[in-house]
Each structure stands twice: as structure tokens, then as C-alpha cells.
Motif scaffolding. Structure first.
Motif, PDB file in Angstrom:
ATOM      1  N   GLY A 219      35.752  19.898  32.330  1.00 47.00           N
ATOM      2  CA  GLY A 219      36.682  20.223  33.391  1.00 47.00           C
ATOM      3  C   GLY A 219      37.773  19.172  33.549  1.00 47.00           C
ATOM      4  O   GLY A 219      37.542  17.975  33.342  1.00 47.00           O
ATOM      5  N   LYS A 220      38.953  19.644  33.900  1.00 42.76           N
ATOM      6  CA  LYS A 220      40.043  18.757  34.329  1.00 42.76           C
ATOM      7  C   LYS A 220      40.359  19.116  35.767  1.00 42.76           C
ATOM      8  O   LYS A 220      40.713  20.250  36.073  1.00 42.76           O
ATOM      9  CB  LYS A 220      41.281  18.922  33.450  1.00 42.76           C
ATOM     10  N   THR A 221      40.219  18.130  36.651  1.00 44.88           N
ATOM     11  CA  THR A 221      40.330  18.365  38.083  1.00 44.88           C
ATOM     12  C   THR A 221      41.432  17.520  38.689  1.00 44.88           C
ATOM     13  O   THR A 221      41.492  16.308  38.454  1.00 44.88           O
ATOM     14  CB  THR A 221      38.996  18.022  38.788  1.00 44.88           C
ATOM     15  N   VAL A 222      42.257  18.166  39.496  1.00 50.37           N
ATOM     16  CA  VAL A 222      43.313  17.468  40.229  1.00 50.37           C
ATOM     17  C   VAL A 222      43.177  17.828  41.702  1.00 50.37           C
ATOM     18  O   VAL A 222      43.138  19.014  42.055  1.00 50.37           O
ATOM     19  CB  VAL A 222      44.715  17.865  39.721  1.00 50.37           C
ATOM     20  N   HIS A 223      43.080  16.813  42.550  1.00 51.68           N
ATOM     21  CA  HIS A 223      43.067  17.017  43.997  1.00 51.68           C
ATOM     22  C   HIS A 223      44.414  16.589  44.576  1.00 51.68           C
ATOM     23  O   HIS A 223      44.961  15.546  44.215  1.00 51.68           O
ATOM     24  CB  HIS A 223      41.947  16.215  44.660  1.00 51.68           C
ATOM     25  N   PHE A 224      44.916  17.405  45.490  1.00 52.50           N
ATOM     26  CA  PHE A 224      46.190  17.130  46.154  1.00 52.50           C
ATOM     27  C   PHE A 224      45.997  16.628  47.587  1.00 52.50           C
ATOM     28  O   PHE A 224      46.865  15.968  48.143  1.00 52.50           O
ATOM     29  CB  PHE A 224      47.047  18.402  46.190  1.00 52.50           C
ATOM     30  N   TRP A 225      44.858  16.960  48.187  1.00 45.32           N
ATOM     31  CA  TRP A 225      44.617  16.680  49.605  1.00 45.32           C
ATOM     32  C   TRP A 225      43.404  15.775  49.709  1.00 45.32           C
ATOM     33  O   TRP A 225      42.297  16.163  49.367  1.00 45.32           O
ATOM     34  CB  TRP A 225      44.375  17.987  50.344  1.00 45.32           C
ATOM     35  N   GLN A 226      43.601  14.558  50.208  1.00 43.58           N
ATOM     36  CA  GLN A 226      42.529  13.565  50.287  1.00 43.58           C
ATOM     37  C   GLN A 226      41.806  13.689  51.639  1.00 43.58           C
ATOM     38  O   GLN A 226      41.925  12.850  52.523  1.00 43.58           O
ATOM     39  CB  GLN A 226      43.093  12.158  50.064  1.00 43.58           C
ATOM     40  N   VAL A 227      41.025  14.756  51.758  1.00 40.84           N
ATOM     41  CA  VAL A 227      40.333  15.053  53.014  1.00 40.84           C
ATOM     42  C   VAL A 227      39.273  14.014  53.338  1.00 40.84           C
ATOM     43  O   VAL A 227      38.892  13.849  54.497  1.00 40.84           O
ATOM     44  CB  VAL A 227      39.701  16.465  52.978  1.00 40.84           C
TER      45      VAL A 227
END
Length: 207
Positions: free
Chosen positions: A141-149
Motif C-alpha cells: 500500500g501507498k498511503t497519504v494522509h491530508f488531515w492530521q486528526v
């Protein structure tokens, strides 16, 4: 319904009646074919590539592009009010092996997540879950998070973050494990109660 393990206060006014009515109208008129392809809910945990101590509960809602590639929307919880925090792409091992060498470190294996029980399909019977997770186990998997909850950001702030997956026992923070167990129990109770209500309506309809 269950909420997220990450509490975020999103700024803004409550949704107005006029907006809700408009959404109902457009939802009836328009098509949502890409979203209609979503067929699967996976729950897992991600950590920031540069800081394993920062871990996030991640609910993936996934669709196949083909037998070797899936694309997933990632939310911070399973409920209707969950925040969209990122995306993940799954590829089979043969596809992963074709990637350039400089690209491969941005991807992670799902093998330990599946075998360690920290990637699972909430509410799915064991036999069905095992059949699909046998395939997931052999993907990357390649994962990108935009929101640092995890740090309470009220909106997606800063640069997108590359995320990684757990690779061995003892890495998952206990507070996340405990929280997700509570959510899983709440989902199970909710689904069972919904099923009971459906059966009652069915019996009522036959009388």
C-alpha cells in the motif's frame, strides 16, 4: 453509532435545512458511479513515516480498479460524521516489483497487518474475511494522509504525509487498540439490533 477514536472540532455552522434539502435533491438526480464501486470496509492503523509514535486509526472504504489494484478512501471512523483524512492505493506484489527502486520505500507490505490481526473487516463473517484477506496479505500500500486528526487539527493543515503500517508485535499503542475494540463492539451491537428490527418488520408484514 460508533464515533472516531480521534476527536476533532471542525469549525463552521450546523448544516442548514436548505442545504440538506438541496443535497437530497442532487443526491436523487446525480449519479455517483465511482463511490458506487466501493465494496469493502477495512480497519487498520497507520503511523507517520517520520514518527512511529504518532498513530492513527484508519477506516478504508475500497474499490477494485482491477484484480491487481485497489483504491481506498480513508476516514477517521466508521460513522456518518467521520472525517475524510486520506487515501491508500493497494497493488499486488507483481505490480509492486515493477515500481522504480526510488519509489518502493514509499510503499508498505500488508503481510504483518493481516497475520497480526491489526487489519480486519469489521462485521464480516470469518470465512468471508479470510478469503479476501488472503489476497490483501500479498499486497502493498501507498498511503497519504491530508488531515492530521491525531493532533486535533480542525481542518487539513500542512503538507500531505506519507504513512506506514505496523510490522511487528508491540508497535500498536494500547489506547488505540482499546478504543478500536470498543468501536467494534458498538458496531456489532448496532448491526445485530438493526437485523432484529428487520426481522420484526418481516414478521409483521406476513401477518
Amino acid at each position: 453509532m460508533a464515533s472516531s477514536c480521534h476527536e476533532v472540532e471542525v469549525p463552521g455552522k450546523p448544516t442548514e435545512t436548505g442545504t440538506a434539502l438541496l443535497e437530497t435533491a442532487t443526491g436523487t438526480i446525480q449519479g455517483f458511479a465511482p463511490l458506487g464501486q466501493i465494496h469493502q470496509h477495512l480497519c487498520a492503523f497507520h503511523f507517520y513515516a517520520d514518527d512511529m509514535g504518532r498513530q492513527v486509526e484508519a477506516h478504508h472504504f475500497c474499490a477494485h480498479l482491477n484484480e491487481d489494484v485497489r483504491q481506498c478512501l480513508i476516514f477517521d471512523g466508521p460513522g456518518a460524521g467521520a472525517c475524510l483524512i486520506g487515501v491508500e492505493y493497494f497493488v499486488s506484489e507483481p505490480v509492486f516489483l515493477t515500481l522504480p527502486d526510488e519509489e518502493k520505500p514509499l510503499w508498505h507490505s500488508h503481510e504483518f497487518e493481516v497475520k497480526g490481526g491489526v487489519l480486519f473487516m469489521p462485521g464480516v463473517p470469518g470465512a468471508v474475511e479470510r478469503r479476501d484477506l488472503e489476497k490483501v496479505c500479498r499486497t502493498y500500500g501507498k498511503t497519504v494522509h491530508f488531515w492530521q486528526v491525531d493532533r486535533g487539527d480542525p481542518l487539513p493543515l500542512g503538507l500531505p504525509q506519507i504513512m506506514m503500517a505496523l510490522t511487528r508485535e508491540g508497535q500498536l499503542r494500547q489506547d488505540l487498540a482499546d478504543c478500536t475494540h470498543r468501536i467494534a463492539v458498538l458496531i456489532l451491537v448496532w448491526r445485530r439490533s438493526s437485523a432484529c428490527r428487520s426481522r420484526r418488520r418481516g414478521r409483521t408484514g406476513r401477518t
